[in-house]
Design an enzyme around this catalytic site. Structure first.
Site, PDB file in Angstrom:
ATOM      1  N   GLU A  96       0.813  -1.222   0.000  1.00  0.00           N
ATOM      2  CA  GLU A  96       0.000   0.000   0.000  1.00  0.00           C
ATOM      3  C   GLU A  96       0.844   1.268   0.000  1.00  0.00           C
ATOM      4  O   GLU A  96       0.420   2.308  -0.498  1.00  0.00           O
ATOM      5  CB  GLU A  96      -0.957   0.013   1.195  1.00  0.00           C
TER       6      GLU A  96
ATOM      7  N   PHE B  30     -11.082  -7.133  14.217  1.00  0.00           N
ATOM      8  CA  PHE B  30     -10.051  -7.577  13.277  1.00  0.00           C
ATOM      9  C   PHE B  30      -9.773  -6.512  12.202  1.00  0.00           C
ATOM     10  O   PHE B  30     -10.698  -5.999  11.590  1.00  0.00           O
ATOM     11  CB  PHE B  30     -10.480  -8.891  12.615  1.00  0.00           C
ATOM     12  N   GLN B  31      -8.524  -6.221  12.012  1.00  0.00           N
ATOM     13  CA  GLN B  31      -8.066  -5.222  11.035  1.00  0.00           C
ATOM     14  C   GLN B  31      -8.711  -3.850  11.260  1.00  0.00           C
ATOM     15  O   GLN B  31      -9.006  -3.121  10.322  1.00  0.00           O
ATOM     16  CB  GLN B  31      -8.268  -5.700   9.593  1.00  0.00           C
TER      17      GLN B  31
ATOM     18  N   LYS C 251     -17.334  -0.700   6.214  1.00  0.00           N
ATOM     19  CA  LYS C 251     -17.758  -1.698   5.235  1.00  0.00           C
ATOM     20  C   LYS C 251     -19.281  -1.746   5.076  1.00  0.00           C
ATOM     21  O   LYS C 251     -19.793  -1.879   3.966  1.00  0.00           O
ATOM     22  CB  LYS C 251     -17.237  -3.070   5.649  1.00  0.00           C
TER      23      LYS C 251
ATOM     24  N   MET D  23      24.416   9.175   1.865  1.00  0.00           N
ATOM     25  CA  MET D  23      24.268  10.450   2.553  1.00  0.00           C
ATOM     26  C   MET D  23      24.540  10.279   4.049  1.00  0.00           C
ATOM     27  O   MET D  23      25.161  11.135   4.681  1.00  0.00           O
ATOM     28  CB  MET D  23      22.868  11.017   2.313  1.00  0.00           C
TER      29      MET D  23
END
Lengths: 578, 163
Positions: free
Chosen positions: A51, A113-114, A163, A485
């Site tokens: 993602e 969940f999630q 959802k 760097m």
């Protein structure tokens, strides 16, 4: 009126906004939305491998086109993985819409969940966010999100969608609004004419002027007007890292980038100027060095669309809050009318100023020093070769580190939106997915990703996405076998103690990219650099990964002396400072 | 310098957290904060007090104005204004102290709003300084509990913060 589900309302709203492509990754909370995506063919979905990469792709798409990038992720880890990309877009004021799935409304707050509080987690790094409560709000929220993301100072907007409100069995009346009223949101549009007149009279009277332009000019589509103004005035101009391409990089009036790794001439001209015309730039700490020592003799005019950017770090003399295009149009009109009145004294002062600048330029701060017999490639030469071989007109993305600064210094950009890098947040792992977003927007254009062996490994999984969508990006891996760097700072400030800046088990990149189905070349000798690069660029329809082994000892110069340095205080070479 | 910022905010879920989050994120301090819906139920009015020099307050007000849900705001301390804070103080009272505490409350125009055999609860309104002074005047008494509302305020005269 149409009766459709919340999921269909999400996709229909994107269609109404003219969205052609979205970047995402499915999961439980967004399954209804993915099903709605499947049942249409107007909005194209790009399946990424992570993602974070989806957000950078949307970001690259947005930076190269000027249109907002759109991301679709699921709840929980999908949402949190998107955070780095949202923060990257926020810091560089990039328009982005992030649609994140959320658990069902009745489960919110139960550690289900999630589940994660996406609106809470993203709050400090978004321009605005919405947690939707009912399907009827979807269209209006999406409309508002696009308005907010793309107007004023642009930025990312998160829409968190539970959802249950996207359920295919619950139908709502759908009508996409043409306009929305947000009574508390009135971004500045027109700069104050009195202030603009005052600014231009100072600009006309200045003896040692400099124009300092940043990414805001590109975002605000003001580049042509800026170029016209600069040429009419005949003044020197410098661009920030984000502003490269706002003024043609090969034009003699261009002094190069300014700031921590800016050119000698740009930083010296800033320091010694008596007037700075700052446009769409924000006096970032990577530009100013020590604020109390910043440009002691300069009066400052600052044009910005965001009032909070004005006098935030450096107090300015003439603030102008407004849309850059409108302000530059008025400035051009005033300058056009007044330029012929310039006195001989003013002309000779400007000529003296230019001769002083040419003296600084004569130092050739970017000159590459190499022994003729030495075949080892300098990282700067890898960048120069990419410029030469591509013809200079390519879209170039970069990751973060030495290679990013070398790209900014050694690859001039004559057009805006061609240079795409994470300036504000400094996100390693940005380059490849950003290049993919650009290539999606411009399938027939040359897209180059200049990266390093550290950064590329932060999103290397996207090589798989590149194969899936046939993205013929040319990846220039400036491989110095170290986090360059970090190592440079350790060399300069920690007596060379290289704490964890080495990569001791680098993969065989050529074998790796071949495993992903692409073409890889390894280049070790300077004699092979251009020929192999030409061969790579000739493979028009393939992704080619060039693993270029470079001198690991090379530092980026000039480099600001800090702490307690002014803009004129720079390291010019190892052990040599101003 | 102490400032009183008065903010009209959309009365929406999450709006307050954006204001509070902004202060934390940008390292500004909040001394007091009070918020409630106005006569227009779509708007909340939030008053907060903070400290800062002119430049810091300018940044705070600009950053607050950038929040989408902030409709309007004013720095009340820029002009003449009325400031009020409500305080409730519960004091342990012995017989010998009760008269003295009541006199002190009267001097400050406080009201005793709850009485038991061993306690007074005193309600006091006024500026922050007045409430601080009252606490100071109670130095010899045993303060059991203090609750303060945080400052609220309005500009004097015709000037209003409204849409």
């Amino acid at each position: 009126m149409e009766r459709i589900s919340g999921a269909d309302a999400v996709i229909r709203s994107l269609q109404e906004e003219g969205v052609e492509v979205i970047f995402g990754y499915p999961g439980g909370a967004v399954l209804h939305i993915y099903d709605a995506l499947f049942r249409q063919n107007q909005v194209r979905h790009i399946l990424t491998r992570h993602e974070q990469a989806a957000t950078h792709m949307a970001d690259g798409y947005a930076r190269s086109t000027g249109r907002p990038g759109v991301v679709l992720v699921t709840s929980g880890p999908g949402a949190t993985n998107a955070i780095t990309g949202i923060a990257t877009a926020y810091m560089d004021s990039i328009p982005m819409i992030v649609l994140s799935g959320q658990v069902q409304s009745h489960l919110i707050g139960t550690d289900s969940f999630q589940e994660t509080d996406m609106v809470g987690i993203s709050r400090p790094i978004v321009k605005h966010s919405f947690l939707l409560k009912k399907a009827e709000d979807i269209a209006t929220a999406i409309k508002k999100a696009f308005v907010i993301a793309t107007s004023g100072r642009p930025g990312p907007v998160v829409i968190d969608i539970p959802k249950d409100i996207t359920s295919p069995t619950d139908l709502i009346d759908f009508e996409y609004p043409d306009t929305v009223d947000i009574r508390s949101y009135n971004p500045a549009s027109k700069g104050h004419s009195g202030q603009i007149r005052k600014a231009i009279s100072m600009v006309m009277e200045a003896e040692r002027p400099i124009i300092y332009a940043g990414g805001g000019v590109i975002q605000g589509e003001g580049c042509q007007l800026l170029t016209r103004l600069t040429r009419t005035l005949g003044y020197p101009i410098t661009n920030t890292l984000m502003g490269l391409g706002a003024f043609p990089g090969t034009d003699p009036q261009f002094l190069g980038m300014l700031g921590m790794h800016g050119t000698y001439e740009a930083n010296m001209a800033m320091h010694h100027s008596d007037l700075i015309l700052a446009i769409g730039a924000r006096f970032d700490d990577r530009v100013t060095n020590t604020v109390s020592l910043f440009c002691p003799t300069a009066k400052i005019v600052h044009v910005d669309v965001d009032p909070a950017s004005i006098s935030k770090n450096v107090a300015v003399d003439v603030p102008i809050v407004g849309d850059v295009t409108q302000v530059l149009e008025e400035m051009n009109q005033l300058v056009d009318a007044q330029i012929s009145e310039r006195t001989e004294g003013q002309k000779s002062a400007l000529a003296d100023w230019w001769s002083q600048i040419e003296g600084w330029r004569g130092q050739e701060c970017l000159k590459i020093i190499r022994e003729e017999s030495d075949k080892q490639i300098k990282p700067q030469e890898a960048v120069q070769a990419a410029y030469e071989v591509s013809g200079g007109g390519a879209y170039v993305t970069s990751d973060v580190g030495q290679h990013q600064m070398f790209a900014a210094l050694y690859h001039p950009f004559d057009e805006p939106r061609k240079w795409i890098n994470s300036g504000g947040l400094g996100t390693m792992g940005f380059g490849l997915p950003a290049a993919m977003g650009v290539q999606m927007a411009y399938p027939d254009e040359q897209v180059i990703c200049i990266t390093g062996e550290g950064s590329i490994q932060m999103n290397i999984q996207e090589l798989s996405t590149c194969l899936q969508y046939s993205l013929p990006i040319k990846i220039i891996n400036v491989n110095n076998q170290a986090l360059g760097m970090v190592k440079q700072w350790q060399d300069m400030q920690y007596e060379g103690r290289h704490a964890h800046s080495y990569m001791e088990s680098l993969p065989d990149f050529v074998a790796l990219v071949e495993a992903y189905g692409h073409v890889g070349f390894r280049i070790e000798s300077v004699d092979d650099l251009e020929p192999v690069m030409k061969e790579a660029f000739a493979l028009k329809d393939r992704l080619v990964f060039l693993d270029i082994l470079v001198d690991p000892e090379e530092h980026v110069y000039p480099m600001a002396v800090s702490p307690n340095g002014a803009m004129r205080d720079m390291w010019l070479r190892k052990g040599v400072r101003t | 310098m102490r400032r009183i910022l008065s903010v009209l905010l959309e009365n929406e879920a999450g709006a307050l957290s954006r204001v509070v989050g902004l202060f934390a994120q940008r390292n500004y301090n909040i001394e007091t904060l009070t918020v409630a819906p106005t006569e227009d139920q779509t708007l909340s009015r939030l008053t907060l007090t903070t400290h800062g020099d002119d430049r810091e307050i300018e940044q705070i007000t600009k950053q607050l104005n950038k929040l989408i849900e902030v409709v309007k705001l004013v720095d009340l301390t820029e002009g003449s204004h009325v400031e009020r804070e409500l305080m409730l103080v519960k004091i342990r009272t012995s017989n010998s102290q009760r008269a003295e505490i009541k006199r002190t409350a009267d001097i400050f125009r406080g009201q005793i709003v709850d009485v038991t055999g061993s306690t007074y609860t005193i309600q006091l309104t006024g500026t922050k300084d007045k409430l601080d002074a009252f606490i100071g005047a109670l130095a010899d008494a045993v303060i059991m509990e203090v609750v303060r509302s945080g400052s609220s305020g309005l500009s004097r005269g015709e000037k209003v913060l409204a849409i």
